[in-house]
Motif scaffolding. Structure first.
Motif, PDB file in Angstrom:
ATOM      1  N   ILE A  33       0.876  -1.171   0.000  1.00  0.00           N
ATOM      2  CA  ILE A  33       0.000   0.000   0.000  1.00  0.00           C
ATOM      3  C   ILE A  33       0.911   1.217   0.000  1.00  0.00           C
ATOM      4  CG2 ILE A  33      -1.798   1.266   1.231  1.00  0.00           C
ATOM      5  CD1 ILE A  33      -2.521  -1.415   2.610  1.00  0.00           C
ATOM      6  N   ALA A  34       0.646   2.170  -0.892  1.00  0.00           N
ATOM      7  CA  ALA A  34       1.529   3.329  -0.989  1.00  0.00           C
ATOM      8  C   ALA A  34       0.727   4.602  -1.212  1.00  0.00           C
ATOM      9  CB  ALA A  34       2.530   3.147  -2.123  1.00  0.00           C
ATOM     10  N   LEU A  35       1.187   5.678  -0.576  1.00  0.00           N
ATOM     11  CA  LEU A  35       0.683   7.021  -0.820  1.00  0.00           C
ATOM     12  C   LEU A  35       1.703   7.704  -1.716  1.00  0.00           C
ATOM     13  CD1 LEU A  35      -1.493   9.155  -0.070  1.00  0.00           C
ATOM     14  CD2 LEU A  35       0.004   9.857   1.797  1.00  0.00           C
ATOM     15  N   GLY A  36       1.355   7.887  -2.971  1.00  0.00           N
ATOM     16  CA  GLY A  36       2.352   8.320  -3.940  1.00  0.00           C
ATOM     17  C   GLY A  36       3.428   7.253  -4.045  1.00  0.00           C
ATOM     18  N   ASP A  37       4.668   7.629  -3.762  1.00  0.00           N
ATOM     19  CA  ASP A  37       5.782   6.677  -3.804  1.00  0.00           C
ATOM     20  C   ASP A  37       6.165   6.170  -2.410  1.00  0.00           C
ATOM     21  OD1 ASP A  37       6.030   6.981  -6.582  1.00  0.00           O
ATOM     22  OD2 ASP A  37       7.332   8.749  -6.344  1.00  0.00           O
ATOM     23  N   VAL A  38       5.428   6.553  -1.395  1.00  0.00           N
ATOM     24  CA  VAL A  38       5.794   6.220  -0.016  1.00  0.00           C
ATOM     25  C   VAL A  38       4.978   5.025   0.462  1.00  0.00           C
ATOM     26  CG1 VAL A  38       5.972   7.063   2.353  1.00  0.00           C
ATOM     27  CG2 VAL A  38       6.348   8.635   0.433  1.00  0.00           C
ATOM     28  N   SER A  39       5.666   3.949   0.857  1.00  0.00           N
ATOM     29  CA  SER A  39       4.978   2.769   1.371  1.00  0.00           C
ATOM     30  C   SER A  39       4.365   3.066   2.738  1.00  0.00           C
ATOM     31  CB  SER A  39       5.941   1.594   1.492  1.00  0.00           C
ATOM     32  OG  SER A  39       5.292   0.485   2.107  1.00  0.00           O
ATOM     33  N   LEU A  40       3.117   2.603   2.938  1.00  0.00           N
ATOM     34  CA  LEU A  40       2.441   2.776   4.220  1.00  0.00           C
ATOM     35  C   LEU A  40       2.492   1.525   5.080  1.00  0.00           C
ATOM     36  CD1 LEU A  40      -0.773   4.680   3.050  1.00  0.00           C
ATOM     37  CD2 LEU A  40       1.456   5.627   3.695  1.00  0.00           C
ATOM     38  N   VAL A  41       2.953   0.421   4.509  1.00  0.00           N
ATOM     39  CA  VAL A  41       2.966  -0.850   5.228  1.00  0.00           C
ATOM     40  C   VAL A  41       3.978  -0.782   6.376  1.00  0.00           C
ATOM     41  CG1 VAL A  41       3.424  -3.334   5.067  1.00  0.00           C
ATOM     42  CG2 VAL A  41       2.230  -2.157   3.213  1.00  0.00           C
ATOM     43  N   GLY A  42       3.537  -1.199   7.563  1.00  0.00           N
ATOM     44  CA  GLY A  42       4.405  -1.201   8.732  1.00  0.00           C
ATOM     45  C   GLY A  42       4.406   0.099   9.511  1.00  0.00           C
TER      46      GLY A  42
END
Length: 256
Positions: free
Chosen positions: A60-69
């Protein structure tokens, strides 16, 4: 440009598969919806996106930033905010203080600044109050700014949740059943409000909603879940006339 990406996400609770290999994207500045019958897994998806649940697998990502963890507070700072199906306001605080509470992730002054009332602290307090008033005005409840949240009409409480989410200065706003409990006039205001804040705040909006009339009018893209799996995706008129979607909501007619 893609604002939010969910790729091959699975969520298991022991032997129960709540979400199964789900993939979808939401384009920047779009208004998209995630729909499905009760128990389809919609809220589980929101909980994974916002860090309340961690996916068993997938990205799962917001733009290029992963939200997982990441924790919910970290995800808020990255630029993602949500409202809840069941209101989560501070009932005894004023509307203004409820919205100000949404800005804690954006404050820079530490505990000593607050205790000593430094110049930096005073300037930040002024900025927080200005932003909070702007968010309250944006959702149309400025007349209630000094009233306790518990004393607001129900519809105004719904809009207050949106104002508090706006105060976190998100890039992506998740709305969980924003039309729940609203009358016709309030839903008309909600549709206009979502479009307006999308444009004025340059937001991307993802909605869970059971009201198909609202979905048809507000959504540019709809993703449909059933038993945790994606069964359809596309524009509202295509999706809501899809036989698989109709069957998921109404059940298959028995023959004989």
């Amino acid at each position: 440009m893609t604002a939010l990406t969910v790729r091959n996400v699975t969520l298991r609770f022991g032997g129960l598969v709540a979400v199964n290999d789900l993939s979808f994207t939401v384009e920047a500045n779009a208004i998209a919806s995630l729909i499905g019958p009760n128990g389809a897994g919609k809220t589980s998806v929101f909980n994974m996106i916002t860090g309340f649940y961690q996916p068993t697998s997938g990205q799962i990502a917001l733009g290029d930033v992963s939200l997982v963890g990441k924790k919910p507070s970290q995800i808020t700072r990255i630029g993602l905010a949500r409202t809840f199906q069941n209101l989560r306001l501070f009932p005894n605080l004023t509307v203004l203080d409820n919205v100000k509470s949404g800005m804690h992730s954006r404050t820079s002054q530490g505990v000593w600044g607050a205790l000593l009332q430094t110049k930096g602290q005073r300037q930040e307090e002024k900025r927080i109050e200005e932003v909070a008033y702007a968010c309250i005005a944006a959702v149309g409840i400025g007349q209630y700014a000094r009233r306790a949240a518990k004393n607001l009409p129900y519809g105004a409480q719904r809009y207050l949740e949106i104002a508090r989410a706006l105060a976190t200065q998100p890039q992506v706003l998740l709305l969980d059943e924003p039309g729940a409990g609203l009358n016709y006039e309030e839903k008309e205001h909600l549709i206009e409000l979502i479009r307006r804040i999308r444009d004025e705040y340059k937001l991307t909006v993802l909605i869970i909603e059971h009201d198909m009339g609202l979905i048809k009018r507000i959504s540019e893209k709809v993703t449909v879940l059933d038993y945790g799996q994606k069964i359809a995706e596309g524009e509202p008129h295509e999706v809501l006339n899809n036989p698989k979607v109709i069957e998921a909501y109404l059940g298959k007619e028995e023959v004989g």
